[in-house]
Design an enzyme around this catalytic site. Structure first.
Site, PDB file in Angstrom:
ATOM      1  N   GLY B 103      31.781  10.855 -20.882  1.00 38.85           N
ATOM      2  CA  GLY B 103      32.548  11.965 -20.322  1.00 38.85           C
ATOM      3  C   GLY B 103      33.538  12.471 -21.333  1.00 38.85           C
ATOM      4  O   GLY B 103      33.481  12.114 -22.503  1.00 38.85           O
ATOM      5  N   CYS B 104      34.425  13.339 -20.903  1.00 37.32           N
ATOM      6  CA  CYS B 104      35.313  13.975 -21.849  1.00 37.32           C
ATOM      7  C   CYS B 104      36.746  13.591 -21.594  1.00 37.32           C
ATOM      8  O   CYS B 104      37.098  13.172 -20.512  1.00 37.32           O
ATOM      9  CB  CYS B 104      35.134  15.471 -21.767  1.00 37.32           C
ATOM     10  SG  CYS B 104      33.468  15.914 -22.221  1.00 37.32           S
ATOM     11  N   ILE B 105      37.521  13.766 -22.619  1.00 40.44           N
ATOM     12  CA  ILE B 105      38.900  13.298 -22.551  1.00 40.44           C
ATOM     13  C   ILE B 105      39.855  14.484 -22.499  1.00 40.44           C
ATOM     14  O   ILE B 105      39.714  15.379 -23.306  1.00 40.44           O
ATOM     15  CB  ILE B 105      39.245  12.423 -23.772  1.00 40.44           C
ATOM     16  CG1 ILE B 105      38.370  11.174 -23.765  1.00 40.44           C
ATOM     17  CG2 ILE B 105      40.691  11.992 -23.711  1.00 40.44           C
ATOM     18  CD1 ILE B 105      37.232  11.174 -24.706  1.00 40.44           C
TER      19      ILE B 105
END
Ligand SMILES: Cc1cc2nc3c(=O)[nH]c(=O)nc-3n(C[C@H](O)[C@H](O)[C@H](O)COP(=O)(O)OP(=O)(O)OC[C@H]3O[C@@H](n4cnc5c(N)ncnc54)[C@H](O)[C@@H]3O)c2cc1C
Lengths: 414, 105
Positions: B103-105
């Site tokens: 996923g993304c931060i």
């Protein structure tokens, strides 16, 4: 023959890279050319304050050229695509610009068109964004007219620039409506695709607590499929609905379109895959990326871009000198989170360490993950630092590229 | 470390049921994992996505996001949600025997 370094984009990262390189390399060693499509450099962190009348859009803009040191050429021109095999950039006026080293610093663009209905009925009327200068200014007018009802803040999908900004927007909205003495008439909701308020567990818990304290409802794992401005509702892909009277939407982000038009350069979303420690392209040794354009697993933020600058410039020097690259970028990010009422929170993290409580940069310093007036002043000061230290590529005292461990308290995640 | 049994073989999974070692996965396991997640029949489109998840993981060390899947799989995001309700990236990763996408931060 002198080496030519071409930097695509003259925003935060392109300016930092150009200025640092110019100081490091003599004029006869390297020619430095920056390409950007306009001469308006926007201080983007300031956009958050515009909707609440706390910042004037005009004052956030400066000339790009004025931020670049002498001996750097700025081409005021669009970029069409890059030809990796020919080590050449095709500009939108048809010219070709050959390079020895290429730095992609073209940031991220908003692609609201990718979400069903977002730019349809109600866009700019009951559906807004504060992620662009024009959007933030229009939202200021809409908020001023808002007399009560359901205000929904929605992040459509990750990654986005400064992932804490939409949370800050909620905190400031709570403050703003209290100041106007209509807070009891406004229902605030934060809608995110993530499974919590934020990505990292300890910070996520702290931020969810703050939302709750300020009476902002949190809706998680909501993947917006449609924004129905006319009907006043967000609809998720799994058919959940959230009604609104005013929606503040952070649209999907992608890389600059020319990245997608350059065979081999970018990934499916238009970001440039680079080694997360050296910032060198995974497909070409003479190509690097910095800032929001880089496909690395950390936040898309100005602070990250600043920390990357140090490693990037050193690696370009090494590449030109035929030395092995320095694999030291650790994903360091440092963000002030405005929480309203003259206070702010500070978080500091990298690839391996999530945001923790404690103090920054050491045992004595700004409080981490806790509201304080000092952090608010830090956030305000950041604008001065941005124009006067960060862009010129000066070291900021006490703030090296690597994340400081001192002063952090390791705690159990929930 | 928790374990699960699919196609008569015991495999290591994490607390959320994602495979710890993708090499332990075989195609015969996929229908059983899917069944446990409420997907009773794996269609050709399901398989297309599952194979893409594994290929991406092998190449990049993480499964793709829903949006990236929508662009590369030939299955639209809307259809992905119909195939893998709630969270296509997560659910497809689980059935494909790879770790949860970063996923993304
Ligand atoms: C609302 C908001 C709040 C934020 N708050 C913070 C904060 O508090 N703290 C923080 O650290 N960061 C914050 N950020 C993020 C920060 O502003 C960005 O991460 C940073 O500016 C990234 O720099 P960059 O050089 O990668 O991209 P940019 O500064 O956006 O520069 C990219 C440049 O490339 C040019 N370009 C793109 N395509 C082309 C083309 N085809 N031809 C020619 N030129 C092109 C563009 O014109 C642009 O100048 C915020 C961002 C937003 C939107």
């Amino acid at each position: 023959m002198t080496t030519r370094i071409v930097i695509l984009g003259g925003g935060t990262g392109g300016t930092i890279a150009a200025n640092r390189l110019r100081r490091l390399l003599r004029a006869k060693e390297a020619e430095i050319v920056v390409v950007d499509q306009d001469d308006r450099h926007v201080y983007q962190p300031g956009l958050l304050f515009v909707p609440f009348g706390l910042a004037d859009p005009e004052e956030l803009c400066r000339s790009r050229r004025a931020q670049l040191h002498d001996g750097i050429e700025l081409l005021d021109c669009g970029i069409d695509h890059v030809e990796l095999d020919a080590s050449s950039v095709r500009l939108s006026d048809g010219r070709d610009l050959a390079y020895d080293i290429l730095v992609v610093a073209s940031g991220a663009v908003l692609v609201p068109e990718e979400t069903d209905g977002l730019t349809g009925a109600g866009w700019g009327d009951v559906v807004h964004t504060f992620y662009s200068l024009e959007g933030a200014a229009a939202l200021a007018t809409a908020l001023e007219r808002f007399r009560g009802g359901r205000l929904v803040v929605n992040v459509v999908d990750m990654p986005i620039k400064c992932p804490v900004a939409p949370l800050e927007f909620c905190f400031l909205a709570d403050w703003y409506f209290r100041e106007r003495e209509i807070r009891d008439r406004v229902e605030l909701t934060y809608v995110t695709p993530l499974d919590g308020a934020f990505t990292k567990p300890v910070a996520s818990r702290a931020l969810a607590g703050l939302l709750d304290e300020k009476g902002v409802r949190l809706v998680t794992e909501f993947n917006t499929g449609t924004v129905d401005g006319a009907g006043g509702r967000l609809v998720s892909y799994d058919d959940r609905e959230i009604p609104f009277d005013l929606a503040v939407v952070v649209p999907i982000h992608g890389g600059a379109p020319f990245v997608g038009a350059s065979p081999g350069l970018g990934d499916e979303l238009g970001f440039v895959p680079v080694d997360e420690r050296t910032l060198q392209s995974k497909v070409r040794p003479n190509v690097f990326a910095i800032g929001d354009a880089a496909g690395v697993p950390t936040s898309k933020a100005g602070s990250v871009t600043h920390f990357e600058g140090e490693v990037l410039v050193e690696n370009i020097r090494r590449r030109l000198a035929g030395e092995p690259l320095d694999a030291s970028f650790d994903g360091h990010a440092n963000c002030f989170i405005e929480t309203g009422f003259g206070k702010a929170l500070l978080i500091d993290f990298n690839y391996d360490t999530e945001p923790l409580p404690g103090h920054f940069p050491a045992g004595v310093g700004l409080p981490l993950l806790r509201e304080s007036r000092f952090n608010h002043l830090g956030k305000l000061m950041f604008q001065w630092i941005y124009w006067h230290s960060l862009l010129p590529g000066r070291a900021i005292p006490g703030l090296g590229s690597a994340m400081p461990e001192h002063g952090k308290r390791h705690v159990e995640a929930p | 470390m928790p374990t699960a049994t699919y196609a008569d073989r015991t495999v290591e999974v994490n607390d959320e049921g994602f495979f710890v070692d993708p090499a332990q996965w075989t195609e015969e396991m996929a229908p059983e994992i899917a069944e446990a997640e409420g997907i009773s029949q794996l269609s050709e489109d399901h398989w297309r996505v599952i194979k893409l998840m594994r290929a991406e993981y092998a190449e990049k060390g993480s499964g793709p996001s829903v949006r990236a899947l929508g662009k590369t799989s030939g299955v639209s995001v809307k259809e992905l949600y119909q195939l893998f309700p709630k969270g296509p990236a997560k659910l497809a990763a689980k059935i494909a025997g790879i770790p949860k996408p970063r996923g993304c931060i």
